[in-house]
Design an enzyme around this catalytic site. Sequence first.
Site, PDB file in Angstrom:
ATOM      1  N   ASP A  38       0.603  -1.184  -0.009  1.00  0.00           N
ATOM      2  CA  ASP A  38       0.122   0.022   0.219  1.00  0.00           C
ATOM      3  C   ASP A  38       0.754   1.257   0.320  1.00  0.00           C
ATOM      4  O   ASP A  38       1.948   1.411  -0.201  1.00  0.00           O
ATOM      5  CB  ASP A  38      -0.770  -0.173   1.062  1.00  0.00           C
ATOM      6  CG  ASP A  38      -2.336   0.592   0.872  1.00  0.00           C
ATOM      7  OD1 ASP A  38      -2.235   1.828   1.020  1.00  0.00           O
ATOM      8  OD2 ASP A  38      -3.296   0.049   0.644  1.00  0.00           O
ATOM      9  N   ASP A  39       0.372   2.281   0.451  1.00  0.00           N
ATOM     10  CA  ASP A  39       1.010   3.690   0.451  1.00  0.00           C
ATOM     11  C   ASP A  39       2.443   3.570   1.176  1.00  0.00           C
ATOM     12  O   ASP A  39       2.539   2.997   1.886  1.00  0.00           O
ATOM     13  CB  ASP A  39       0.152   4.658   1.084  1.00  0.00           C
ATOM     14  CG  ASP A  39       0.415   6.271   0.633  1.00  0.00           C
ATOM     15  OD1 ASP A  39       1.275   6.158   0.067  1.00  0.00           O
ATOM     16  OD2 ASP A  39      -0.459   7.073   1.306  1.00  0.00           O
ATOM     17  N   ARG A  85      -6.039  16.187   3.703  1.00  0.00           N
ATOM     18  CA  ARG A  85      -5.070  15.027   4.102  1.00  0.00           C
ATOM     19  C   ARG A  85      -3.541  15.505   3.463  1.00  0.00           C
ATOM     20  O   ARG A  85      -2.997  14.909   2.671  1.00  0.00           O
ATOM     21  CB  ARG A  85      -5.634  13.979   3.330  1.00  0.00           C
ATOM     22  CG  ARG A  85      -4.789  12.416   3.842  1.00  0.00           C
ATOM     23  CD  ARG A  85      -5.465  11.242   3.297  1.00  0.00           C
ATOM     24  NE  ARG A  85      -4.698  10.198   3.549  1.00  0.00           N
ATOM     25  CZ  ARG A  85      -3.997   9.307   2.987  1.00  0.00           C
ATOM     26  NH1 ARG A  85      -3.746   9.776   1.754  1.00  0.00           N
ATOM     27  NH2 ARG A  85      -3.439   8.004   3.369  1.00  0.00           N
ATOM     28  N   TRP A 131      -6.337   1.178  -6.769  1.00  0.00           N
ATOM     29  CA  TRP A 131      -6.523   2.562  -7.095  1.00  0.00           C
ATOM     30  C   TRP A 131      -7.220   3.427  -5.997  1.00  0.00           C
ATOM     31  O   TRP A 131      -8.233   3.355  -5.937  1.00  0.00           O
ATOM     32  CB  TRP A 131      -7.104   2.784  -8.476  1.00  0.00           C
ATOM     33  CG  TRP A 131      -7.277   4.215  -8.940  1.00  0.00           C
ATOM     34  CD1 TRP A 131      -7.835   5.353  -8.235  1.00  0.00           C
ATOM     35  CD2 TRP A 131      -7.102   4.742 -10.446  1.00  0.00           C
ATOM     36  NE1 TRP A 131      -7.975   6.356  -9.310  1.00  0.00           N
ATOM     37  CE2 TRP A 131      -7.754   5.901 -10.483  1.00  0.00           C
ATOM     38  CE3 TRP A 131      -7.197   3.920 -11.719  1.00  0.00           C
ATOM     39  CZ2 TRP A 131      -7.803   6.721 -11.625  1.00  0.00           C
ATOM     40  CZ3 TRP A 131      -7.410   4.544 -12.782  1.00  0.00           C
ATOM     41  CH2 TRP A 131      -7.512   5.922 -12.805  1.00  0.00           C
ATOM     42  N   ASP A 132      -6.576   4.393  -5.522  1.00  0.00           N
ATOM     43  CA  ASP A 132      -7.404   5.012  -4.374  1.00  0.00           C
ATOM     44  C   ASP A 132      -7.389   6.496  -4.793  1.00  0.00           C
ATOM     45  O   ASP A 132      -6.913   6.976  -5.906  1.00  0.00           O
ATOM     46  CB  ASP A 132      -6.207   5.140  -3.063  1.00  0.00           C
ATOM     47  CG  ASP A 132      -6.979   5.234  -1.586  1.00  0.00           C
ATOM     48  OD1 ASP A 132      -8.249   5.551  -1.732  1.00  0.00           O
ATOM     49  OD2 ASP A 132      -6.500   4.754  -0.739  1.00  0.00           O
ATOM     50  N   MET A 133      -8.276   7.098  -3.829  1.00  0.00           N
ATOM     51  CA  MET A 133      -8.755   8.573  -4.220  1.00  0.00           C
ATOM     52  C   MET A 133      -9.165   9.143  -2.899  1.00  0.00           C
ATOM     53  O   MET A 133     -10.247   8.877  -2.291  1.00  0.00           O
ATOM     54  CB  MET A 133      -9.690   8.724  -5.134  1.00  0.00           C
ATOM     55  CG  MET A 133      -9.793  10.303  -5.743  1.00  0.00           C
ATOM     56  SD  MET A 133     -11.147  11.103  -5.007  1.00  0.00           S
ATOM     57  CE  MET A 133     -11.173  12.542  -6.066  1.00  0.00           C
ATOM     58  N   ASN A 134      -8.375  10.146  -2.128  1.00  0.00           N
ATOM     59  CA  ASN A 134      -8.698  10.324  -0.740  1.00  0.00           C
ATOM     60  C   ASN A 134      -8.876  11.732  -0.439  1.00  0.00           C
ATOM     61  O   ASN A 134      -8.686  12.161   0.829  1.00  0.00           O
ATOM     62  CB  ASN A 134      -7.197   9.945   0.165  1.00  0.00           C
ATOM     63  CG  ASN A 134      -7.276   8.407   0.344  1.00  0.00           C
ATOM     64  OD1 ASN A 134      -8.412   7.889   0.914  1.00  0.00           O
ATOM     65  ND2 ASN A 134      -6.173   7.890  -0.058  1.00  0.00           N
ATOM     66  N   CYS A 145     -11.107   2.334  -4.933  1.00  0.00           N
ATOM     67  CA  CYS A 145     -11.093   2.634  -3.628  1.00  0.00           C
ATOM     68  C   CYS A 145     -10.987   4.464  -3.480  1.00  0.00           C
ATOM     69  O   CYS A 145     -10.632   5.056  -4.276  1.00  0.00           O
ATOM     70  CB  CYS A 145      -9.716   2.228  -2.848  1.00  0.00           C
ATOM     71  SG  CYS A 145      -9.608   2.608  -0.977  1.00  0.00           S
ATOM     72  N   ASP A 201     -12.904   1.743   4.759  1.00  0.00           N
ATOM     73  CA  ASP A 201     -11.805   1.774   5.662  1.00  0.00           C
ATOM     74  C   ASP A 201     -11.992   1.034   7.016  1.00  0.00           C
ATOM     75  O   ASP A 201     -11.187   0.865   7.845  1.00  0.00           O
ATOM     76  CB  ASP A 201     -11.053   3.168   5.702  1.00  0.00           C
ATOM     77  CG  ASP A 201     -10.304   3.486   4.546  1.00  0.00           C
ATOM     78  OD1 ASP A 201      -9.959   2.663   3.624  1.00  0.00           O
ATOM     79  OD2 ASP A 201     -10.124   4.758   4.417  1.00  0.00           O
TER      80      ASP A 201
END
Length: 721
Positions: free
Chosen positions: A358-359, A435, A469-472, A519, A541
């Site tokens: 992950d990140d 964030r 693929w995330d978007m936060n 995500c 989450d």
Amino acid sequence: MIKYCNECRTFFMDGKDFTYAVRVNSAGYLTRAYYGKKIEHANLSYFNREIVTSFNTGIPGFKKQYATIMQEYSTEYLGDFREPALVPVDERGSRVADLRYAGYYMLPVKPAITGMPTSKGGETLVIRLKDTDTGLAVYLYYTVYEAENIVTRRAVISNGTSGSITLERALSFSEDFYDCDFELMTLWGHHANEKTPEITPLHHGRTTIGNIRGTTSAHHANFTALLRKGTTEEQGEVYSTSLIYSGSHYESVEVDECGRTRVVSGINPESFSWKLASGEEFETPEAVLNYSDEGLGKMTRQYHDFFRANLVNPRWVNERRPVVLNSWEGMHFSFDRDRLFDTIDCLKDSGIELFVLDDGWFGARNNDKAGLGDWVCNETKLPGGLKAIADRCHENGIEFGLWIEPEMVNPDSDLYRAHPDWAIAVPGRDAVPSRNQYVLDFSRKDVVDYIKKAMYDVISTSGASYIKWDMNRPLTENMSYMLPADRQGELQHRYVLGVYELARYLTLEAFPDILFEGCSGGGGRFDGAMLAYFPQIWSSDNTDVDDRTVIQLGTTMVFPMSASSNHVSLSPNIRNGRPSPIATRTNIAYGGTFGYEFDVRKIPESELKGIPAAVEKYHEIDDIVRNGDLYRGTDRTQGNESLISVVSKDKKRAFVVYYQALNPHKMNPVFRIPGLDGKTVYRIKELGLELPGSVLGNLGLGIGRFRNDFGSVLLTLEAVD
């Protein structure tokens, strides 16, 4: 099946159990004639519910009032004061659009929408409406999915005038009902508490849902359902809508003074405008209208069948999904190559099939304050780069997966320092962080093209077979350095089109054999459009077992179980400190695509040793997760228990998960199993029983009391030959 009755000027659209009929009235307006349980075709012009109100405006040349029309695509400023679907503004400032029927045609195959996902389909009806004075035209598209009792709708607005038109509102559809004998179901939530079902009475006036965050959002799903009063899981009429769109959306349900109900849905007009030059068109997203005459359960199963057959990437819809371990809850940013190697080595022979990094693997990314946008592996932290991590996975017999967040940039990054204008912001104002990051301006082709290349370079050399693929963060400020002032209202929709372009390129063109998971801070962008690219989406989450029963309930109310990505994490849960048994954490996660989220140094040895058997059990049922029919029994939002029964299409196999939150000092749990064939005898492997489906569905089962709170049981059923 679609038929046109020339004598009664009515279009009949029939599914297996429903009829949807629209009629051209004597004044030339396209009106809703009927929508509901399947009927024989007849001249429906006789039916006229009298509207008794004062001071309504009349239609010039006709003994009719605008307020009485059940508009199939509603406008305003003529006398229908209910919610409009379309508000066009011409160069004079006029917002009037008087849309009359101007013909129809049939297409043998449903056409795609330019730049947006759309479901596959066959014969499609296109009805043309035209403004009586200006040349503005609207094309209404209808496609019937007979087996699933679904009709999809969308609109194309065409500027046939000699000047420009600005669309202040261009929704996907409107639909009118003669009465208001309904309750309204929506799915509300927030981060870590997505998609909670809520049912409320309708009232006079407008109830609006939606958001202007630039994504579907965790706060309101782009879904509404009108439930006839008294509707249950398996009884009652349901009229529901799900929008195939991933941006700011709008749903409104209005009851007027005469007790009629109007539903509209589409792109949220609060964060939208669109300028059309003469000759240009605008295409709205597609809406999925679902009719059930057997309650919420049938609605759900029809949505699942529809999405699996017509929208989920066909490369993956029936593909067995790997059981993953994601690094985030176990490591966050605190890892180096040695720690990753130790983790991967511990997974050998565990049953886990894929490790997801992950990140934290790129740029100066040791926390969430820096590095986003700099998509180059940090080889100081990870000597040998991603390839070394992938190789270590392969040496241990597992696959490698990787996390990305391509739509974002940190102010502390090389990308932002080189291109500050690539972030969405208002020139001259301090940008608003969330964030510690900004949103890249995906309305710009140059930005999307740059990220395309950056992502291609990373993924093609990483050795990954899985991408998360995330978007936060939400979109704010809503200004682009590239758009003129009179087009700034287009930014959010253009942004979504840019996301679709990148997703299309990566998932369908560049890497069709890599499994992508969506995500957005969990389930913040869980919608039908995303399923065209991401066959599974991280639901939340929040991995707490009790909260997950509700999150997964709401998610699978509309979307297939296999689309809901569910992980087993450690106890006590890192989000709320709640302890729960490993068996229950596992059983609840079986209600979707299954995986894990933990630190191998902290997991109890007994739980680690139990993973191979848990994975083996999941693979016994994962084909039913992907293709079966979901039935809901008891509901955690209504009480202390929840139950799901997932049954194969041929009714020969099933699995059941029963969950009890608190352990009351009462009798042992008893539950019925819905969805089974009544005459078939089933063997319940875990209990050593053989019983007919009619007994299991009506008398049910009693099991031993649980020892603690948050108890559960998994049962697998198989037809006895």
